[in-house]
Design a protein around this motif. Structure first.
Motif, PDB file in Angstrom:
ATOM      1  N   ASP A  25     -71.767  24.173 -25.039  1.00 48.56           N
ATOM      2  CA  ASP A  25     -70.192  24.695 -25.334  1.00 48.56           C
ATOM      3  C   ASP A  25     -70.379  26.327 -25.651  1.00 48.56           C
ATOM      4  O   ASP A  25     -68.437  26.497 -25.858  1.00 48.56           O
ATOM      5  N   GLU A  27     -72.858  29.507 -24.326  1.00 48.15           N
ATOM      6  CA  GLU A  27     -72.855  31.094 -23.821  1.00 48.15           C
ATOM      7  C   GLU A  27     -72.968  29.872 -22.571  1.00 48.15           C
ATOM      8  O   GLU A  27     -73.070  30.563 -21.443  1.00 48.15           O
ATOM      9  N   ALA A  29     -72.211  26.987 -21.464  1.00 45.53           N
ATOM     10  CA  ALA A  29     -70.741  26.183 -20.677  1.00 45.53           C
ATOM     11  C   ALA A  29     -69.898  26.230 -19.018  1.00 45.53           C
ATOM     12  O   ALA A  29     -70.325  24.995 -18.521  1.00 45.53           O
ATOM     13  N   GLU A  30     -71.162  27.703 -18.260  1.00 43.84           N
ATOM     14  CA  GLU A  30     -70.264  27.539 -17.173  1.00 43.84           C
ATOM     15  C   GLU A  30     -71.540  26.652 -15.865  1.00 43.84           C
ATOM     16  O   GLU A  30     -71.168  26.701 -15.266  1.00 43.84           O
ATOM     17  N   VAL A  31     -72.470  26.623 -16.554  1.00 45.58           N
ATOM     18  CA  VAL A  31     -73.392  25.869 -15.769  1.00 45.58           C
ATOM     19  C   VAL A  31     -74.093  23.422 -16.220  1.00 45.58           C
ATOM     20  O   VAL A  31     -74.286  24.119 -15.519  1.00 45.58           O
ATOM     21  N   ARG A  32     -72.803  23.912 -16.505  1.00 47.04           N
ATOM     22  CA  ARG A  32     -72.738  22.346 -16.805  1.00 47.04           C
ATOM     23  C   ARG A  32     -72.323  21.265 -15.069  1.00 47.04           C
ATOM     24  O   ARG A  32     -71.785  21.893 -14.556  1.00 47.04           O
ATOM     25  N   LEU A  34     -73.787  22.254 -13.153  1.00 50.40           N
ATOM     26  CA  LEU A  34     -74.710  22.425 -11.598  1.00 50.40           C
ATOM     27  C   LEU A  34     -75.611  21.646 -11.306  1.00 50.40           C
ATOM     28  O   LEU A  34     -76.575  21.812 -12.138  1.00 50.40           O
ATOM     29  N   GLU A  42     -77.091  26.728  -6.541  1.00 47.73           N
ATOM     30  CA  GLU A  42     -75.642  27.053  -7.492  1.00 47.73           C
ATOM     31  C   GLU A  42     -76.469  27.507  -8.748  1.00 47.73           C
ATOM     32  O   GLU A  42     -76.779  26.410  -9.545  1.00 47.73           O
ATOM     33  N   ALA A  43     -76.229  28.828  -8.586  1.00 49.85           N
ATOM     34  CA  ALA A  43     -76.502  29.561  -9.583  1.00 49.85           C
ATOM     35  C   ALA A  43     -77.756  29.100 -10.582  1.00 49.85           C
ATOM     36  O   ALA A  43     -77.950  28.642 -11.788  1.00 49.85           O
ATOM     37  N   GLU A  46     -78.661  31.489 -13.204  1.00 45.81           N
ATOM     38  CA  GLU A  46     -78.191  30.765 -14.919  1.00 45.81           C
ATOM     39  C   GLU A  46     -78.909  29.385 -15.222  1.00 45.81           C
ATOM     40  O   GLU A  46     -78.763  29.197 -16.491  1.00 45.81           O
ATOM     41  N   ARG A  47     -79.587  28.965 -14.763  1.00 45.23           N
ATOM     42  CA  ARG A  47     -79.757  27.086 -14.642  1.00 45.23           C
ATOM     43  C   ARG A  47     -81.278  28.075 -15.755  1.00 45.23           C
ATOM     44  O   ARG A  47     -82.118  27.103 -15.615  1.00 45.23           O
ATOM     45  N   TRP A  50     -80.832  28.749 -19.122  1.00 49.65           N
ATOM     46  CA  TRP A  50     -80.510  27.733 -19.689  1.00 49.65           C
ATOM     47  C   TRP A  50     -81.932  27.049 -20.089  1.00 49.65           C
ATOM     48  O   TRP A  50     -81.886  25.998 -21.045  1.00 49.65           O
TER      49      TRP A  50
END
Length: 392
Positions: A25, A27, A29-32, A34, A42-43, A46-47, A50
């Protein structure tokens, strides 16, 4: 395995669920949702961030023994973690190959020095791995490996080609099956080497797939080097070690893979609701069977995990590969049938939707990591004790 959680398991489930909800929920949240098969592009940065966030909180390698940096989670708790991860729509993992394939292999067969060097960086998501098995003439017939390694001045010099190497472009290291005994053939004379990818003598060529993405790659070794001590097991014993890695891939690692499978199935069900396909009794029956198949897959993975708690998996792990490869391919076909005629066209920019990408990528599932034909032979000959198939 109990059908219901024990009090300790319920507490563990609540801990996992609460942590994932808070983390996703914020920082991240954008990788949900993916990543995953056909969507590894995809990303990725960012992953990876994570993955390192997971590691810092102690949520990577949960099934590893505590002495090797894991949580020492029980089989039940590992299942719970993967279930909650899927329910939270957390992104596909980028450290899967190191955590679920190489890590357990080093724990079972590696030296103390190898475990000390590599396991902490896998657990921290500081080093990513790829698998160097298949070659142009050694795919399902893996024993035909021709990539050669020669021990020279305290280092291995490696020459040859690997193909269908997943995530090679992102990997820092590769565990490679190489022929180290001149004149050897088939299963003899192979060794299992740990090779750095970011060096002169390693060339990576992405393979563009039907999905337009390039998870798979060709890897060329032209005088690449690996330290003499970076051999897992004894020289010439690579086949035994490599088969153990495949066992981990087809057994325990399937639970992590099912995170994506469950999300894909949920997406196909939602698509059927949206399009009205759920009203078709035949499609509804197939969706129900797909759900049952995923539950069977989960229970088989749990059985495999429980059976190998004291060592490396045996040939029974081929059952898992046969089951998930066939199931996933059929899910792709089901997704297209749910879409109907609309599934035959793409948008103006030729981008694939989720159902189309699932269908195209899953065509490969019954081939890579050991074809269905090979898995059936292994089960017949090594599990059931049937006569060997006639070979030329």
């Amino acid at each position: 395995m109990s059908a219901t959680d024990t009090p300790a398991d319920r507490a563990f489930r609540a801990e996992v669920r609460d942590w994932l909800r808070t983390a996703l929920d914020g920082e991240f949240a954008e990788v949900r949702g993916l990543g995953g098969p056909g969507r590894e592009h995809e990303a990725f940065p960012e992953r990876l961030a994570w993955e390192r966030h997971l590691a810092a909180a102690g949520w990577t390698c949960v099934g590893w023994p505590a002495e090797h940096g894991g949580r020492g989670a029980t089989v039940e708790q590992q299942v719970i973690f993967h279930e909650e991860y899927a329910l939270a729509a957390a992104p596909a993992r980028v450290g899967h190959i190191g955590e679920n394939l190489l890590g357990p292999t080093l724990i079972a067969f590696g030296t103390d020095a190898q475990r000390a060097r590599f396991l902490p960086k896998i657990r921290a998501a500081e080093e990513l791995w790829c698998q160097g098995y298949s070659e142009p003439d050694a795919g399902s017939d893996l024993a035909n490996v021709q990539t050669r390694a020669v021990l020279d001045g305290g280092r291995w010099t490696i020459t040859g080609q690997k193909v269908w190497t997943s995530l090679a472009a992102e990997a820092d290291w590769c565990f490679a099956l190489c022929r180290t005994e001149p004149g050897s053939a088939r299963h003899r004379g192979l060794s299992y080497l740990l090779v750095p990818m970011r060096q002169d003598g390693v060339e990576i060529r992405p393979i563009v797939q039907l999905t337009g993405t390039s998870e798979f790659n060709e890897v060329f070794f032209d005088g690449a080097r690996a330290d003499a001590g970076h051999i897992v097991g004894e020289p010439g014993d690579g086949w035994r070690v490599a088969m153990a890695t495949l066992g981990f891939e087809r057994g325990v690692a399937t639970l992590g893979q099912q995170v994506g499978f469950r999300r894909e199935l949920d997406g196909v069900v939602e698509l059927a609701r949206r399009t009205g396909a759920l009203d078709d009794p035949l499609l509804r029956d197939r969706l129900t069977r797909a759900w049952i198949g995923l539950e069977v897959m989960r229970l088989n993975a749990v059985r495999t995990m429980a059976g190998v708690a004291a060592g490396a998996p045996g040939p029974e792990s081929s059952i898992s590969k046969l089951v998930w490869g066939t199931w996933h391919r059929e899910l792709g076909e089901l997704a297209m049938d749910v879409l109907g005629a609309a599934g035959t066209v793409t948008g103006d920019d030729h981008d694939l939707n989720d159902a189309q990408r699932l269908f195209l990528f899953s065509r490969a599932d019954t081939i890579y990591a050991g074809s269905n034909e090979v898995q059936r032979n292994i089960i017949a000959e090594r599990v059931l004790g049937l006569p060997r198939e006639a070979r030329p």
